[in-house]
Design a protein around this motif. Structure first.
Motif, short mmCIF file in Angstrom:
data_model
loop_
_atom_site.label_atom_id
_atom_site.label_comp_id
_atom_site.label_asym_id
_atom_site.label_seq_id
_atom_site.Cartn_x
_atom_site.Cartn_y
_atom_site.Cartn_z
N GLN A 19 3.35 10.20 -9.52
CA GLN A 19 2.79 10.47 -10.90
C GLN A 19 1.80 11.87 -10.69
O GLN A 19 1.81 12.54 -11.58
N LEU A 20 1.22 11.82 -9.57
CA LEU A 20 0.30 12.95 -9.39
C LEU A 20 1.06 14.24 -9.50
O LEU A 20 0.66 15.50 -9.94
N ASP A 21 2.05 14.33 -8.62
CA ASP A 21 3.17 15.47 -8.94
C ASP A 21 3.54 15.70 -10.10
O ASP A 21 3.64 17.03 -10.45
N ALA A 22 3.62 14.79 -11.13
CA ALA A 22 4.09 15.06 -12.52
C ALA A 22 3.15 15.74 -13.41
O ALA A 22 3.36 16.55 -14.05
N VAL A 23 1.88 15.17 -13.04
CA VAL A 23 0.79 15.75 -13.64
C VAL A 23 0.58 17.10 -13.41
O VAL A 23 -0.01 18.04 -14.22
N VAL A 59 0.94 -1.13 -0.04
CA VAL A 59 0.00 0.06 -0.21
C VAL A 59 0.89 1.36 -0.06
O VAL A 59 0.61 2.31 -0.59
N LYS A 60 2.12 1.13 0.91
CA LYS A 60 2.85 2.35 0.82
C LYS A 60 3.50 2.65 -0.62
O LYS A 60 3.55 3.79 -0.92
N ARG A 61 3.95 1.32 -1.06
CA ARG A 61 4.58 1.66 -2.63
C ARG A 61 3.73 2.12 -3.31
O ARG A 61 3.91 3.04 -4.28
N LEU A 62 2.28 1.90 -3.32
CA LEU A 62 1.39 2.35 -4.23
C LEU A 62 1.14 3.85 -3.87
O LEU A 62 1.07 4.42 -4.97
N GLU A 63 0.92 4.09 -2.64
CA GLU A 63 0.88 5.76 -2.39
C GLU A 63 2.07 6.32 -2.86
O GLU A 63 1.98 7.40 -3.53
N LEU A 64 3.51 5.98 -2.71
CA LEU A 64 4.51 6.40 -3.09
C LEU A 64 4.31 6.82 -4.68
O LEU A 64 4.85 7.84 -5.42
N ALA A 65 4.04 5.60 -5.58
CA ALA A 65 4.00 5.79 -6.99
C ALA A 65 2.83 6.77 -7.43
O ALA A 65 3.15 7.51 -8.43
N THR A 66 1.67 6.77 -6.86
CA THR A 66 0.65 7.68 -7.10
C THR A 66 0.95 9.17 -6.77
O THR A 66 0.77 10.00 -7.62
N ARG A 67 1.50 9.06 -6.00
CA ARG A 67 1.89 10.61 -5.46
C ARG A 67 3.02 11.25 -6.31
O ARG A 67 3.03 12.41 -6.77
#
Length: 149
Positions: free
Chosen positions: A26-30, A16-24
């Motif tokens: 990617q969201l920062d990049a967007v 779950v933490k790895r997913l959070e870091l990945a989504t964060r």
């Protein structure tokens, strides 16, 4: 022999933490071209759903510590995305709401964030997506006791 990228029996909390870091990330990049952070975007989406809120309520709903609320609100105000005004029910209390510019920002960026979510869910059918959402909500509720979605 190279190690696998994910342990076979990785703890769910780790995943779950790895997913959070990945989504964060990617969201920062967007959001990077806008100068708005992922946490600020989260606050804007909360305001989009709730219309007006106190700074303290916005902080709680946006995963921000009370100490960071002032910085968050000030940054969004500088961007012209929110405004503070007196609460009609209690003139001594300030409430925060989206400006027209804030609504326009979300109209521009919400579809980009939806595309990011779609990328995350590639390979999930509709039933898998519903279950995934239900499991995430159930896990959060179990840990926090908060019955809201």
């Amino acid at each position: 022999m190279t190690p696998s990228p994910e342990p076979t029996a990785a703890l769910l909390l780790y995943l779950v933490k790895r997913l959070e870091l990945a989504t964060r990330s990617q969201l920062d990049a967007v959001l990077k071209p806008s100068g708005v952070t992922a946490l600020q975007y989260t606050a804007l989406t909360v305001l989009e759903r709730r219309r007006t809120m106190s700074a303290a309520d916005l902080a709680r709903a946006s995963f921000v510590r009370a100490q960071s609320t002032s910085d968050l609100v000030s940054a969004l105000e500088r961007h012209g995305l929110i405004e503070r005004s007196a609460d009609p029910a209690n003139r001594r209390r300030l409430v925060i709401s989206l400006t027209a510019q804030g609504h326009a920002f979300l109209a521009e960026y919400n579809p980009l964030v939806a595309q990011l979510e779609e990328r995350m869910l590639v390979g999930f059918d509709a039933a898998d997506r519903d279950r995934f959402r239900e499991y995430l909500v159930a896990g959060r509720r179990a840990l926090t006791g908060d019955r809201r979605a």
